[in-house]
Design a protein around this motif. Sequence first.
Motif, PDB file in Angstrom:
ATOM      1  N   ASP A  34      -9.480  -3.946  -2.661  1.00 31.06           N
ATOM      2  CA  ASP A  34      -9.039  -3.244  -3.860  1.00 31.06           C
ATOM      3  C   ASP A  34      -8.246  -2.012  -3.457  1.00 31.06           C
ATOM      4  O   ASP A  34      -8.380  -1.502  -2.338  1.00 31.06           O
ATOM      5  N   SER A  35      -7.463  -1.504  -4.371  1.00 30.23           N
ATOM      6  CA  SER A  35      -6.641  -0.324  -4.119  1.00 30.23           C
ATOM      7  C   SER A  35      -7.497   0.859  -3.672  1.00 30.23           C
ATOM      8  O   SER A  35      -8.506   1.182  -4.300  1.00 30.23           O
ATOM      9  N   GLY A  36      -7.106   1.483  -2.572  1.00 29.94           N
ATOM     10  CA  GLY A  36      -7.793   2.661  -2.067  1.00 29.94           C
ATOM     11  C   GLY A  36      -9.172   2.410  -1.503  1.00 29.94           C
ATOM     12  O   GLY A  36      -9.886   3.340  -1.173  1.00 29.94           O
ATOM     13  N   SER A  37      -9.564   1.150  -1.340  1.00 27.23           N
ATOM     14  CA  SER A  37     -10.929   0.808  -0.942  1.00 27.23           C
ATOM     15  C   SER A  37     -10.975   0.162   0.444  1.00 27.23           C
ATOM     16  O   SER A  37     -10.058  -0.558   0.838  1.00 27.23           O
ATOM     17  N   SER A  38     -12.068   0.414   1.124  1.00 23.01           N
ATOM     18  CA  SER A  38     -12.353  -0.282   2.380  1.00 23.01           C
ATOM     19  C   SER A  38     -13.687  -1.010   2.289  1.00 23.01           C
ATOM     20  O   SER A  38     -14.263  -1.390   3.298  1.00 23.01           O
ATOM     21  N   THR A  46      -2.215  -1.603   4.456  1.00 20.61           N
ATOM     22  CA  THR A  46      -2.273  -1.000   3.123  1.00 20.61           C
ATOM     23  C   THR A  46      -0.996  -1.320   2.353  1.00 20.61           C
ATOM     24  O   THR A  46      -0.012  -1.788   2.930  1.00 20.61           O
ATOM     25  N   ASP A  47      -1.033  -1.025   1.061  1.00 21.12           N
ATOM     26  CA  ASP A  47       0.206  -1.060   0.298  1.00 21.12           C
ATOM     27  C   ASP A  47       0.969   0.230   0.601  1.00 21.12           C
ATOM     28  O   ASP A  47       0.537   1.044   1.411  1.00 21.12           O
ATOM     29  N   SER A  48       2.100   0.437  -0.046  1.00 23.05           N
ATOM     30  CA  SER A  48       2.932   1.599   0.255  1.00 23.05           C
ATOM     31  C   SER A  48       2.587   2.817  -0.592  1.00 23.05           C
ATOM     32  O   SER A  48       3.270   3.839  -0.508  1.00 23.05           O
ATOM     33  N   GLN A  92      -0.094   9.115   6.575  1.00 29.23           N
ATOM     34  CA  GLN A  92      -1.325   9.501   7.273  1.00 29.23           C
ATOM     35  C   GLN A  92      -2.551   8.976   6.540  1.00 29.23           C
ATOM     36  O   GLN A  92      -3.487   8.467   7.157  1.00 29.23           O
ATOM     37  N   ASP A  93      -2.562   9.083   5.211  1.00 28.58           N
ATOM     38  CA  ASP A  93      -3.677   8.554   4.422  1.00 28.58           C
ATOM     39  C   ASP A  93      -3.783   7.040   4.590  1.00 28.58           C
ATOM     40  O   ASP A  93      -4.890   6.489   4.662  1.00 28.58           O
ATOM     41  N   ASN A  94      -2.642   6.361   4.657  1.00 30.28           N
ATOM     42  CA  ASN A  94      -2.658   4.906   4.807  1.00 30.28           C
ATOM     43  C   ASN A  94      -3.129   4.484   6.197  1.00 30.28           C
ATOM     44  O   ASN A  94      -3.803   3.454   6.332  1.00 30.28           O
ATOM     45  N   ILE A  95      -2.806   5.263   7.217  1.00 28.50           N
ATOM     46  CA  ILE A  95      -3.330   4.966   8.566  1.00 28.50           C
ATOM     47  C   ILE A  95      -4.857   5.037   8.534  1.00 28.50           C
ATOM     48  O   ILE A  95      -5.549   4.157   9.056  1.00 28.50           O
ATOM     49  N   ASN A 131      -0.630  -6.772   0.154  1.00 23.28           N
ATOM     50  CA  ASN A 131      -0.518  -5.872   1.299  1.00 23.28           C
ATOM     51  C   ASN A 131      -1.799  -5.101   1.590  1.00 23.28           C
ATOM     52  O   ASN A 131      -1.968  -4.592   2.686  1.00 23.28           O
ATOM     53  N   ARG A 132      -2.721  -5.051   0.652  1.00 25.24           N
ATOM     54  CA  ARG A 132      -4.015  -4.377   0.856  1.00 25.24           C
ATOM     55  C   ARG A 132      -4.960  -5.371   1.519  1.00 25.24           C
ATOM     56  O   ARG A 132      -5.716  -6.087   0.856  1.00 25.24           O
ATOM     57  N   ARG A 133      -4.924  -5.385   2.855  1.00 23.87           N
ATOM     58  CA  ARG A 133      -5.626  -6.468   3.540  1.00 23.87           C
ATOM     59  C   ARG A 133      -6.050  -6.073   4.937  1.00 23.87           C
ATOM     60  O   ARG A 133      -5.607  -5.069   5.482  1.00 23.87           O
TER      61      ARG A 133
END
Length: 123
Positions: A19-23, A54-56, A61-64, A111-113
């Motif tokens: 899900d978006s923003g989730s791990s 992640t998506d864009s 830095q947050d996406n890393i 892309n969230r994968r």
Amino acid sequence: MQQYSDEEEASKTYVVYFDSGSSTVSEETAVDLKYIAQVLIDNPSVELIVEGHTDSQGGFQDNIVLGQARATAIRNCLVEQGVLLGQVQVVSYADLYPAQLGEDEIADKRNRRAVIEFQGLRG
């Protein structure tokens, strides 16, 4: 969890979506990971590379950090099931290698994968 069906290494690569923003690893994914864990337990020379993507949305830095958290969550789930920590490497690619180009809802979901790749698995 989706097994790649259009690649030569189909039996060796799997994709888990988030899900978006989730791990957070879903219960359904955790069940699927039991099969991967058993392969690793039965074959201690086999290793995995788990790539976090992640998506864009958000800053790089947050996406890393989020990509790393996704890959680590998969590794932790496998280790909890008895896999040796050294059998699972994690890496974050953030939004550098999108599965689908674009910045719409469909591309973002793909892309969230986390991509799970077996190394050294025969057959």
